[in-house]
Design an enzyme around this catalytic site. Structure first.
Site, PDB file in Angstrom:
ATOM      1  N   SER A 124       0.835  -1.202   0.000  1.00 60.56           N
ATOM      2  CA  SER A 124       0.000   0.000   0.000  1.00 60.56           C
ATOM      3  C   SER A 124       0.868   1.248   0.000  1.00 60.56           C
ATOM      4  CB  SER A 124      -0.856  -0.028   1.270  1.00 60.56           C
ATOM      5  OG  SER A 124      -1.455   1.218   1.490  1.00 60.56           O
ATOM      6  N   ALA A 125       0.351   2.308  -0.579  1.00 56.60           N
ATOM      7  CA  ALA A 125       1.039   3.606  -0.557  1.00 56.60           C
ATOM      8  C   ALA A 125       1.238   4.099   0.867  1.00 56.60           C
ATOM      9  CB  ALA A 125       0.222   4.625  -1.339  1.00 56.60           C
ATOM     10  N   TYR A 148      -1.939  -1.443  10.740  1.00 57.01           N
ATOM     11  CA  TYR A 148      -2.158  -1.936   9.366  1.00 57.01           C
ATOM     12  C   TYR A 148      -0.951  -1.594   8.494  1.00 57.01           C
ATOM     13  CZ  TYR A 148      -3.652  -1.990   4.539  1.00 57.01           C
ATOM     14  OH  TYR A 148      -3.687  -2.224   3.185  1.00 57.01           O
ATOM     15  N   LYS A 152       2.229  -3.995   6.456  1.00 54.90           N
ATOM     16  CA  LYS A 152       2.656  -3.936   5.051  1.00 54.90           C
ATOM     17  C   LYS A 152       4.179  -3.741   4.981  1.00 54.90           C
ATOM     18  CE  LYS A 152      -1.343  -4.595   3.269  1.00 54.90           C
ATOM     19  NZ  LYS A 152      -1.661  -5.925   2.748  1.00 54.90           N
TER      20      LYS A 152
HETATM   21  P1  NAD Z   1     -10.974  -7.332   0.879  1.00 52.79           P
HETATM   22  O1  NAD Z   1     -11.228  -7.361   2.341  1.00 52.79           O
HETATM   23  O2  NAD Z   1     -12.092  -6.987  -0.034  1.00 52.79           O
HETATM   24  O3  NAD Z   1     -10.349  -8.712   0.405  1.00 52.79           O
HETATM   25  C1  NAD Z   1      -9.502  -9.486   1.231  1.00 52.79           C
HETATM   26  C2  NAD Z   1     -10.012 -10.919   1.166  1.00 52.79           C
HETATM   27  O4  NAD Z   1      -9.136 -11.731   1.984  1.00 52.79           O
HETATM   28  C3  NAD Z   1     -11.419 -11.093   1.700  1.00 52.79           C
HETATM   29  O5  NAD Z   1     -12.187 -11.832   0.767  1.00 52.79           O
HETATM   30  C4  NAD Z   1     -11.243 -11.853   3.014  1.00 52.79           C
HETATM   31  O6  NAD Z   1     -12.320 -12.705   3.263  1.00 52.79           O
HETATM   32  C5  NAD Z   1      -9.957 -12.600   2.751  1.00 52.79           C
HETATM   33  N1  NAD Z   1      -9.157 -12.943   3.941  1.00 52.79           N
HETATM   34  C6  NAD Z   1      -8.697 -12.125   4.909  1.00 52.79           C
HETATM   35  N2  NAD Z   1      -7.953 -12.822   5.791  1.00 52.79           N
HETATM   36  C7  NAD Z   1      -7.959 -14.120   5.369  1.00 52.79           C
HETATM   37  C8  NAD Z   1      -7.356 -15.301   5.837  1.00 52.79           C
HETATM   38  N3  NAD Z   1      -6.611 -15.343   6.953  1.00 52.79           N
HETATM   39  N4  NAD Z   1      -7.544 -16.446   5.131  1.00 52.79           N
HETATM   40  C9  NAD Z   1      -8.289 -16.453   3.990  1.00 52.79           C
HETATM   41  N5  NAD Z   1      -8.889 -15.357   3.503  1.00 52.79           N
HETATM   42  C10 NAD Z   1      -8.714 -14.194   4.188  1.00 52.79           C
HETATM   43  O7  NAD Z   1      -9.742  -6.320   0.654  1.00 52.79           O
HETATM   44  P2  NAD Z   1      -9.165  -5.714  -0.691  1.00 52.79           P
HETATM   45  O8  NAD Z   1      -9.539  -4.284  -0.741  1.00 52.79           O
HETATM   46  O9  NAD Z   1      -9.489  -6.591  -1.812  1.00 52.79           O
HETATM   47  O10 NAD Z   1      -7.613  -5.767  -0.371  1.00 52.79           O
HETATM   48  C11 NAD Z   1      -6.801  -6.837  -0.801  1.00 52.79           C
HETATM   49  C12 NAD Z   1      -5.381  -6.593  -0.340  1.00 52.79           C
HETATM   50  O11 NAD Z   1      -4.929  -5.350  -0.867  1.00 52.79           O
HETATM   51  C13 NAD Z   1      -5.233  -6.508   1.178  1.00 52.79           C
HETATM   52  O12 NAD Z   1      -4.010  -7.131   1.542  1.00 52.79           O
HETATM   53  C14 NAD Z   1      -5.155  -5.020   1.432  1.00 52.79           C
HETATM   54  O13 NAD Z   1      -4.440  -4.721   2.593  1.00 52.79           O
HETATM   55  C15 NAD Z   1      -4.428  -4.539   0.198  1.00 52.79           C
HETATM   56  N6  NAD Z   1      -4.695  -3.130  -0.121  1.00 52.79           N
HETATM   57  C16 NAD Z   1      -5.984  -2.710  -0.282  1.00 52.79           C
HETATM   58  C17 NAD Z   1      -6.219  -1.364  -0.573  1.00 52.79           C
HETATM   59  C18 NAD Z   1      -7.616  -0.847  -0.729  1.00 52.79           C
HETATM   60  O14 NAD Z   1      -7.806   0.367  -0.681  1.00 52.79           O
HETATM   61  N7  NAD Z   1      -8.626  -1.689  -0.937  1.00 52.79           N
HETATM   62  C19 NAD Z   1      -5.146  -0.474  -0.713  1.00 52.79           C
HETATM   63  C20 NAD Z   1      -3.857  -0.957  -0.558  1.00 52.79           C
HETATM   64  C21 NAD Z   1      -3.637  -2.285  -0.262  1.00 52.79           C
HETATM   65  C1  WQD Z   2      -9.392   9.746   0.784  1.00 52.11           C
HETATM   66  C2  WQD Z   2      -9.542  11.230   1.085  1.00 52.11           C
HETATM   67  C3  WQD Z   2      -9.859  11.721   3.409  1.00 52.11           C
HETATM   68  C4  WQD Z   2     -13.752   9.750   3.739  1.00 52.11           C
HETATM   69  C5  WQD Z   2      -7.079   4.522   2.937  1.00 52.11           C
HETATM   70  C6  WQD Z   2      -6.024   3.838   3.750  1.00 52.11           C
HETATM   71  C7  WQD Z   2      -4.915   3.338   2.871  1.00 52.11           C
HETATM   72  C8  WQD Z   2      -5.471   2.485   1.726  1.00 52.11           C
HETATM   73  C9  WQD Z   2      -6.624   3.123   1.020  1.00 52.11           C
HETATM   74  C10 WQD Z   2      -5.240   0.179   2.282  1.00 52.11           C
HETATM   75  C11 WQD Z   2      -8.782  11.680   2.319  1.00 52.11           C
HETATM   76  C12 WQD Z   2     -11.084  12.098   2.627  1.00 52.11           C
HETATM   77  C13 WQD Z   2     -12.552  10.253   3.271  1.00 52.11           C
HETATM   78  C14 WQD Z   2     -14.780  10.641   4.125  1.00 52.11           C
HETATM   79  C15 WQD Z   2     -13.357  12.489   3.524  1.00 52.11           C
HETATM   80  N1  WQD Z   2      -5.942   1.219   2.176  1.00 52.11           N
HETATM   81  N2  WQD Z   2     -12.353  11.596   3.163  1.00 52.11           N
HETATM   82  N3  WQD Z   2     -14.537  11.979   3.995  1.00 52.11           N
HETATM   83  O1  WQD Z   2      -7.185   7.574   3.619  1.00 52.11           O
HETATM   84  O2  WQD Z   2      -6.194   7.852   1.326  1.00 52.11           O
HETATM   85  O3  WQD Z   2      -6.473   5.611   2.248  1.00 52.11           O
HETATM   86  O4  WQD Z   2      -7.577   3.601   1.952  1.00 52.11           O
HETATM   87  O5  WQD Z   2      -4.059   0.053   2.139  1.00 52.11           O
HETATM   88  O6  WQD Z   2      -4.029   2.633   3.652  1.00 52.11           O
HETATM   89  O7  WQD Z   2      -5.529   4.767   4.694  1.00 52.11           O
HETATM   90  O8  WQD Z   2      -8.480   6.841   1.557  1.00 52.11           O
HETATM   91  O9  WQD Z   2     -10.798   7.013   0.779  1.00 52.11           O
HETATM   92  O10 WQD Z   2     -10.341   6.959   3.270  1.00 52.11           O
HETATM   93  O11 WQD Z   2      -9.721   8.995   1.950  1.00 52.11           O
HETATM   94  O12 WQD Z   2     -13.176  13.691   3.437  1.00 52.11           O
HETATM   95  O13 WQD Z   2     -15.861  10.261   4.558  1.00 52.11           O
HETATM   96  O14 WQD Z   2     -10.923  11.514   1.358  1.00 52.11           O
HETATM   97  O15 WQD Z   2      -9.601  12.650   4.427  1.00 52.11           O
HETATM   98  O16 WQD Z   2      -8.298  12.966   2.081  1.00 52.11           O
HETATM   99  P1  WQD Z   2      -7.044   7.071   2.279  1.00 52.11           P
HETATM  100  P2  WQD Z   2      -9.914   7.380   1.911  1.00 52.11           P
END
Ligand code: NAD
Ligand code: WQD
Length: 335
Positions: A124-125, A148, A152
């Protein structure tokens, strides 16, 4: 290639399964459905007209993971399974450290045991912390503000150490910026539990009148209009990045940003959503959300040069596809 997708029923995993199947790969999914539903797999099969073998297992269960590997000859693993709610991780640190790190260690260990040479990891960023934008892969990682983010950083380090001692084990760390949107079929998309934490699903629920108004967290940031700036990327562009990572990378430890390289403020995203849908998004300003940074966007040159990957879909498409999925969930009228 035969690819194991952990967390393949989740948001990013399910869209990546589509991209993999459409590129001609075969896909095996493991997921314990703690944050998803089995019907998502069926929908992916409907969209692609291809079959997925699905195992309902927890990837922290080493015995179960071994059994899956013994049934297949995987060419690679894409590890999505994990917990991802930043706020929740502050209150439940042990769950996050355990699930996100133990799962990575077990999968890497079992890959080594079965001679699986390619491991793609969802990072993740957030690992860039408060570095200066645009974030580039060579930056030193700064502390994140929550468990979290730390999971990562730690998982990245574990995988880099493994790649260092075994050149033939290739690791690809993909640092996602802000994935949004949905598949154009409207069949799958992001399914947040309860009130969304993230901006795009929150806007979609306001547009759908499930929520009254958007609370914008701060209008005093040093940004174009005072609201937070992020690099929103269409989920299908992100998914396609995984296919290229799987196909192109052959050795060593590799890190790529997956973003558009374009920063968009909260107000700009609201404007794009209103333009894409013709709907008005009422909002109010509230105070900053703890842990938020002002700006987060990527330098995407490395993925372009080495993976031949660029994000192609526009902000308007991200909004339109989000909205199509939102209304299809409610079985309301079509666009
Ligand atoms: P999500 O929760 O929709 O998908 C994750 C899946 O993993 C789910 O289906 C959940 O049931 C499954 N899971 C969790 N723990 C498990 C375990 N121990 N065994 C088997 N299954 C398990 O999340 P997502 O948004 O699809 O994210 C996927 C990956 O990308 C995650 O690692 C997350 O941290 C990373 N990520 C997501 C975002 C985002 O904004 N969505 C951003 C950056 C990184
Ligand atoms: C985006 C912008 C908020 C909700 C998060 C995690 C990051 C990654 C992606 C997994 C920000 C603003 C938001 C609201 C708002 N996940 N906002 N009102 O925070 O960039 O990233 O999700 O890895 O780790 O931190 O995404 O969509 O929550 O927020 O004003 O109700 O919208 O302040 O500027 P974020 P976000």
């Amino acid at each position: 290639m035969e690819i194991l997708v952990t967390g393949g029923a989740g948001y990013i995993g399910s869209h990546t399964c589509i991209a993999l199947l459409e590129a001609g790969h075969s896909v095996v999914v493991v997921d314990d459905l703690r944050n998803s539903r089995a019907e998502i797999i069926e929908k992916v099969e409907r969209i692609t007209k291809k079959k997925i073998q699905f195992y309902l297992i927890d990837v922290t269960n080493e015995v179960a993971v071994n059994e899956v590997f013994s049934n297949h000859s995987f060419d690679g693993v894409i590890h999505f399974a994990g917990l991802k709610a930043v706020g929740e991780s502050v209150n439940q640190p042990l769950d996050y450290y355990y699930n996100n790190i133990v799962s990575t260690m077990i999968l890497a260990k079992v890959c080594k045991k079965y001679g699986v040479k390619k491991f793609v990891f969802s990072s993740s960023a957030t690992v860039y912390g408060e570095n200066k934008v645009p974030f580039i892969e060579t930056m030193e990682l700064l502390p994140t503000t929550n468990p979290y983010g730390e999971t990562k950083v730690m998982s990245e380090r574990i995988l880099a150490d493994l790649a260092r001692i075994d050149e033939s084990f290739s690791v690809v760390v993909l640092r996602y910026f802000n994935p949004v949107g949905a598949h154009t079929s409207g069949l799958i998309g992001e399914l947040p539990n309860g009130i969304p934490n993230n901006l795009m699903p929150y806007i979609a629920q306001v547009a759908d009148k499930e929520l009254d108004n958007l609370k914008i967290y701060g209008n005093d940031y040093p940004t174009i209009d005072g609201t937070g700036v992020r690099d929103y990327i269409h989920i299908m562009d992100l998914a396609e990045g995984h296919v290229l990572a799987m196909e192109k990378v052959v050795e060593g430890a590799n890190i790529y940003n997956l973003g558009t390289g374009i920063g968009t403020s909260v107000l700009q995203l609201i404007g794009a959503f209103e333009k894409a849908t013709g709907l008005k998004i009422p909002y109010i300003y509230v105070k900053r959300r703890p842990g938020d940074i002002a700006e987060c966007y990527a330098n995407v040159n490395k993925a372009k040069e080495e993976l031949n990957w660029v994000a192609k879909r526009s902000l308007i498409e991200m909004c339109r596809d989000t909205w199509r999925f939102q209304i299809s969930q409610n079985k309301k009228s079509d666009l």
